[in-house]
Motif scaffolding. Structure first.
Motif, short mmCIF file in Angstrom:
data_model
loop_
_atom_site.label_atom_id
_atom_site.label_comp_id
_atom_site.label_asym_id
_atom_site.label_seq_id
_atom_site.Cartn_x
_atom_site.Cartn_y
_atom_site.Cartn_z
N SER A 87 0.82 -1.21 0.00
CA SER A 87 0.00 0.00 0.00
C SER A 87 0.85 1.26 0.00
N ARG A 88 2.08 1.16 0.50
CA ARG A 88 3.02 2.29 0.45
C ARG A 88 4.08 1.95 -0.59
N GLY A 94 7.10 3.05 -3.11
CA GLY A 94 8.15 4.01 -3.43
C GLY A 94 8.51 3.94 -4.89
N CYS A 153 3.95 7.38 -11.62
CA CYS A 153 3.05 7.45 -10.47
C CYS A 153 1.59 7.41 -10.90
N VAL A 199 -3.66 3.36 -2.31
CA VAL A 199 -2.21 3.29 -2.10
C VAL A 199 -1.66 4.69 -1.83
N GLU A 200 -0.53 4.70 -1.14
CA GLU A 200 0.24 5.93 -0.94
C GLU A 200 1.52 5.80 -1.75
N ILE A 201 1.82 6.80 -2.57
CA ILE A 201 3.01 6.75 -3.42
C ILE A 201 4.01 7.80 -2.93
N LYS A 202 5.22 7.35 -2.68
CA LYS A 202 6.30 8.26 -2.29
C LYS A 202 7.31 8.36 -3.44
N GLU A 254 10.81 3.38 4.35
CA GLU A 254 9.54 4.13 4.33
C GLU A 254 8.40 3.46 3.57
N CYS A 255 8.70 2.40 2.83
CA CYS A 255 7.70 1.83 1.91
C CYS A 255 7.59 0.32 2.05
N ASP A 256 6.49 -0.23 1.49
CA ASP A 256 6.28 -1.68 1.46
C ASP A 256 6.95 -2.32 0.25
#
Length: 221
Positions: free
Chosen positions: A110-111, A113, A126, A140-143, A177-179
């Motif tokens: 869900s996270r 990068g 993205c 989802v959260e995109i970094k 920071e990410c999955d």
């Protein structure tokens, strides 16, 4: 009759790798390469696709179709949004090289990068992940991790060691920071030998894309 795939490239950086993957996974398929290295420079200058890029990409799609290809593979993430428009002008299937990777990223975490070495790649990469997440019904959260200038270091300065050092630094940051980590450009497969100690999945696009091409061609056979 031998099946044919046209690959539209914006630089020769992934040419040999894709040829090797086709030889390994699709030895009975004819690979036709269309290379226009002005596309990537234009998208970098404008930080996105332009009417000129869209026009040339559509011309290459028509040229590929005139060769009787069974599928078109778009090699460059930076012009991926123009490939969506090409898809509307041809009757054969068109696959963007990073589509299977984006789907896998959404499945795994869900996270997410996204690491890119040229700014013009970040937005379409993205956006593609967001589209695939929406299609999957997943939030989802995109970094974003932009390694500015690293592609030029690899392609123009031919300094792979410096490129790898810069990219690996961002991969290690994203690991915390990410999955799941997405390497947005095919050129970043040079990082594969350096990823053994990374605890999170790190995804690259070329092999996944050619495996998907193989599936799509099998459905047509």
């Amino acid at each position: 009759m031998m099946q044919k795939v046209a690959v539209i490239h914006t630089s020769p950086v992934s040419l040999n790798e894709l040829k090797a993957l086709f030889a390994e996974l699709l030895p009975e398929v004819e690979m036709i390469n269309i290379i226009d290295d002005s596309l990537l420079e234009e998208v970098k200058r404008n930080n996105g696709i332009t009417p000129g890029i869209i026009g040339r990409m559509c011309l290459y799609g028509q040229a590929a179709q005139s060769m009787g290809v069974d599928l078109i593979l778009n090699q460059c993430s930076s012009v991926g949004e123009s490939a969506d428009l090409v898809k509307q002008t041809v009757t054969c299937p068109l696959l963007k090289i990073d589509e299977p990777m984006a789907e896998e990223a959404v499945r795994l975490g869900s996270r997410i990068g996204v690491i890119a070495t040229v700014g013009s790649t970040m937005k379409p990469s993205c956006n593609l992940i967001r589209t695939k997440a929406e299609q999957a019904g997943k939030v989802v959260e995109i970094k974003e991790y932009l390694v500015a200038g690293a592609l030029d270091i690899l392609m123009k300065e031919k300094n792979q060691e410096k490129h790898n050092e810069l990219v690996l630094k961002e991969i290690k940051k994203a690991e915390q920071e990410c999955d799941v980590i997405v390497l947005a450009q095919g050129s970043m497969t040079v990082m594969l030998p350096y990823l053994e100690g990374i605890s999170k999945p790190v995804l690259t696009s070329p092999r996944r894309a050619v495996e998907r091409v193989k599936q799509m061609l099998a459905q047509q056979a």
